[in-house]
Design a protein around this motif. Structure first.
Motif, mmCIF file in Angstrom:
data_model
loop_
_atom_site.group_PDB
_atom_site.id
_atom_site.type_symbol
_atom_site.label_atom_id
_atom_site.label_comp_id
_atom_site.label_asym_id
_atom_site.label_seq_id
_atom_site.Cartn_x
_atom_site.Cartn_y
_atom_site.Cartn_z
ATOM 1 N N TYR A 5 0.973 -1.378 -0.145
ATOM 2 C CA TYR A 5 0.094 0.271 -0.486
ATOM 3 C C TYR A 5 0.953 1.115 -0.319
ATOM 4 O O TYR A 5 0.960 1.943 1.070
ATOM 5 C CB TYR A 5 -1.260 -0.554 1.344
ATOM 6 N N PRO A 6 1.372 1.724 -1.144
ATOM 7 C CA PRO A 6 2.104 2.670 -1.450
ATOM 8 C C PRO A 6 1.615 4.008 -0.759
ATOM 9 O O PRO A 6 0.390 4.490 0.061
ATOM 10 C CB PRO A 6 2.558 3.143 -2.848
ATOM 11 N N SER A 7 2.494 4.932 -0.092
ATOM 12 C CA SER A 7 2.179 5.930 0.763
ATOM 13 C C SER A 7 1.598 7.859 -0.339
ATOM 14 O O SER A 7 1.347 8.725 1.011
ATOM 15 C CB SER A 7 3.774 6.769 0.577
ATOM 16 N N PHE A 8 0.661 6.992 -1.531
ATOM 17 C CA PHE A 8 0.019 8.119 -1.233
ATOM 18 C C PHE A 8 -1.018 9.064 -1.176
ATOM 19 O O PHE A 8 -0.999 10.302 -0.660
ATOM 20 C CB PHE A 8 -0.708 7.718 -2.637
ATOM 21 N N ASP A 9 -1.980 8.294 0.174
ATOM 22 C CA ASP A 9 -2.545 8.877 0.597
ATOM 23 C C ASP A 9 -2.183 9.297 2.256
ATOM 24 O O ASP A 9 -2.554 9.389 2.905
ATOM 25 C CB ASP A 9 -4.020 7.695 1.004
ATOM 26 N N SER A 10 -0.538 9.153 2.747
ATOM 27 C CA SER A 10 0.522 9.667 3.730
ATOM 28 C C SER A 10 0.292 11.153 3.427
ATOM 29 O O SER A 10 0.809 11.241 4.538
ATOM 30 C CB SER A 10 1.024 8.473 3.392
ATOM 31 N N PHE A 11 0.122 11.442 2.759
ATOM 32 C CA PHE A 11 0.824 12.840 2.176
ATOM 33 C C PHE A 11 -0.098 13.873 1.544
ATOM 34 O O PHE A 11 -1.486 13.173 1.065
ATOM 35 C CB PHE A 11 2.005 13.030 1.911
ATOM 36 N N PHE A 12 -0.681 14.852 2.395
ATOM 37 C CA PHE A 12 -2.114 16.800 1.762
ATOM 38 C C PHE A 12 -0.993 16.404 0.594
ATOM 39 O O PHE A 12 -2.229 16.910 -0.567
ATOM 40 C CB PHE A 12 -1.702 17.205 2.976
ATOM 41 N N ASP A 13 0.075 16.529 0.142
ATOM 42 C CA ASP A 13 0.894 17.526 -0.703
ATOM 43 C C ASP A 13 1.285 16.098 -1.936
ATOM 44 O O ASP A 13 0.760 14.634 -1.641
ATOM 45 C CB ASP A 13 1.101 18.448 -1.157
ATOM 46 N N LYS A 14 2.220 16.020 -2.626
ATOM 47 C CA LYS A 14 2.791 14.976 -3.368
ATOM 48 C C LYS A 14 3.872 14.768 -2.531
ATOM 49 O O LYS A 14 4.286 15.225 -1.510
ATOM 50 C CB LYS A 14 3.735 15.784 -4.537
ATOM 51 N N PRO A 15 3.774 13.385 -2.015
ATOM 52 C CA PRO A 15 4.674 12.772 -1.460
ATOM 53 C C PRO A 15 6.149 12.796 -1.715
ATOM 54 O O PRO A 15 6.323 12.482 -2.560
ATOM 55 C CB PRO A 15 4.117 11.047 -1.878
ATOM 56 N N HIS A 16 6.708 12.723 -0.637
ATOM 57 C CA HIS A 16 7.821 13.293 -0.444
ATOM 58 C C HIS A 16 8.849 12.256 -0.045
ATOM 59 O O HIS A 16 10.199 12.154 -0.409
ATOM 60 C CB HIS A 16 8.758 14.240 0.600
ATOM 61 N N LEU A 17 7.750 10.883 0.390
ATOM 62 C CA LEU A 17 8.713 9.570 0.523
ATOM 63 C C LEU A 17 8.595 8.260 -0.418
ATOM 64 O O LEU A 17 6.754 8.767 -1.065
ATOM 65 C CB LEU A 17 8.628 9.182 1.922
ATOM 66 N N ASN A 18 9.383 7.607 -1.767
ATOM 67 C CA ASN A 18 8.799 7.234 -2.243
ATOM 68 C C ASN A 18 9.249 5.558 -1.867
ATOM 69 O O ASN A 18 9.262 4.637 -1.824
ATOM 70 C CB ASN A 18 9.556 6.760 -3.454
ATOM 71 N N GLY A 19 7.998 5.293 -1.108
ATOM 72 C CA GLY A 19 7.901 4.052 0.043
ATOM 73 C C GLY A 19 6.233 3.091 0.525
ATOM 74 O O GLY A 19 5.191 4.076 -0.011
ATOM 75 N N PHE A 20 6.793 3.103 1.766
ATOM 76 C CA PHE A 20 5.012 2.129 1.434
ATOM 77 C C PHE A 20 5.773 1.099 3.694
ATOM 78 O O PHE A 20 7.302 0.906 3.292
ATOM 79 C CB PHE A 20 4.886 0.382 0.763
ATOM 80 N N ARG A 21 4.839 0.983 4.634
ATOM 81 C CA ARG A 21 5.077 0.617 4.956
ATOM 82 C C ARG A 21 5.076 -1.558 5.326
ATOM 83 O O ARG A 21 4.718 -2.362 4.028
ATOM 84 C CB ARG A 21 4.092 0.896 6.509
ATOM 85 N N ILE A 22 5.932 -2.355 5.588
ATOM 86 C CA ILE A 22 5.934 -3.103 5.808
ATOM 87 C C ILE A 22 5.777 -3.616 7.140
ATOM 88 O O ILE A 22 6.106 -3.370 7.966
ATOM 89 C CB ILE A 22 7.340 -3.941 6.003
ATOM 90 N N GLY A 23 4.435 -4.598 7.519
ATOM 91 C CA GLY A 23 4.038 -4.615 8.424
ATOM 92 C C GLY A 23 4.615 -6.597 8.730
ATOM 93 O O GLY A 23 4.144 -7.271 8.269
ATOM 94 N N TYR A 24 5.152 -6.518 10.005
ATOM 95 C CA TYR A 24 6.370 -7.552 10.188
ATOM 96 C C TYR A 24 5.312 -8.369 11.594
ATOM 97 O O TYR A 24 5.174 -9.434 11.285
ATOM 98 C CB TYR A 24 7.507 -7.390 10.358
ATOM 99 N N ALA A 25 4.096 -7.193 11.657
ATOM 100 C CA ALA A 25 3.606 -8.146 12.817
ATOM 101 C C ALA A 25 2.003 -9.221 12.852
ATOM 102 O O ALA A 25 2.424 -10.142 14.087
ATOM 103 C CB ALA A 25 2.904 -6.913 14.084
ATOM 104 N N TRP A 26 2.056 -8.699 12.012
ATOM 105 C CA TRP A 26 0.713 -10.005 11.219
ATOM 106 C C TRP A 26 0.698 -11.594 10.960
ATOM 107 O O TRP A 26 0.751 -12.881 11.318
ATOM 108 C CB TRP A 26 -0.079 -9.260 10.353
#
Length: 156
Positions: free
Chosen positions: A114-135
């Motif tokens: 799930y890329p970072s598109f919706d994690s920022f108000f404007d254009k994302p300044h990071l090009n990445g995503f979370r890796i959920g290791y707990a589940w």
């Protein structure tokens, strides 16, 4: 108590309790009575401390497993955080990696990101995503990260 469980309490008096209960009912469209009763019973019997110790051990094991797999498989251009806690790490890929294309290619191999598109108000300044290791169980985490690494090595 466990990842993603949202349960809390508030203390009120005879005057405020009805309004608080009504607000809770409206905000969550019902009362999760079964969950609340189960958690009460779990805590009341004193199981929490043993559970927390076991959960922390397992999360630490999964965290270290995830970091080891990342170190062994990822291209040098890929970076990740080492938060030392929480249920996920942040994976940063080079700017030339189109996250939408990566997401589509991985989905065809049953790996979801799930890329970072919706994690920022404007254009994302990071090009990445979370890796959920707990589940995920460690074997599934390894399979997914190996497919991710293979895709990054091959296509970018």
């Amino acid at each position: 108590l466990l990842p993603a469980l949202r349960l809390g309490y508030i203390v009120g008096n005879g005057e405020t309790a009805p309004a608080l209960a009504a607000s809770k009912s409206v905000s969550c469209l019902g009362l999760p009575t079964m969950v609340e009763a189960a958690v009460f019973e779990f805590l009341d019997r004193g199981y929490y401390d043993a559970h927390l110790k076991q959960l922390q051990h397992e999360l630490d094991r999964r965290y270290q497993n995830c970091l080891n797999i990342l170190r062994q498989t990822m291209p040098d251009s890929v970076k990740w955080t080492t938060p030392g806690g929480g249920p996920c790490v942040w994976l940063e890929v080079p700017q030339n990696v189109c996250l939408k294309t990566l997401q589509d290619r991985l989905a065809k191999r049953n790996v979801m990101i799930y890329p970072s598109f919706d994690s920022f108000f404007d254009k994302p300044h990071l090009n990445g995503f979370r890796i959920g290791y707990a589940w995920l169980p460690p074997e599934k985490m390894q399979q997914g990260l190996e497919i991710l690494a293979e895709t990054l090595h091959k296509d970018w």
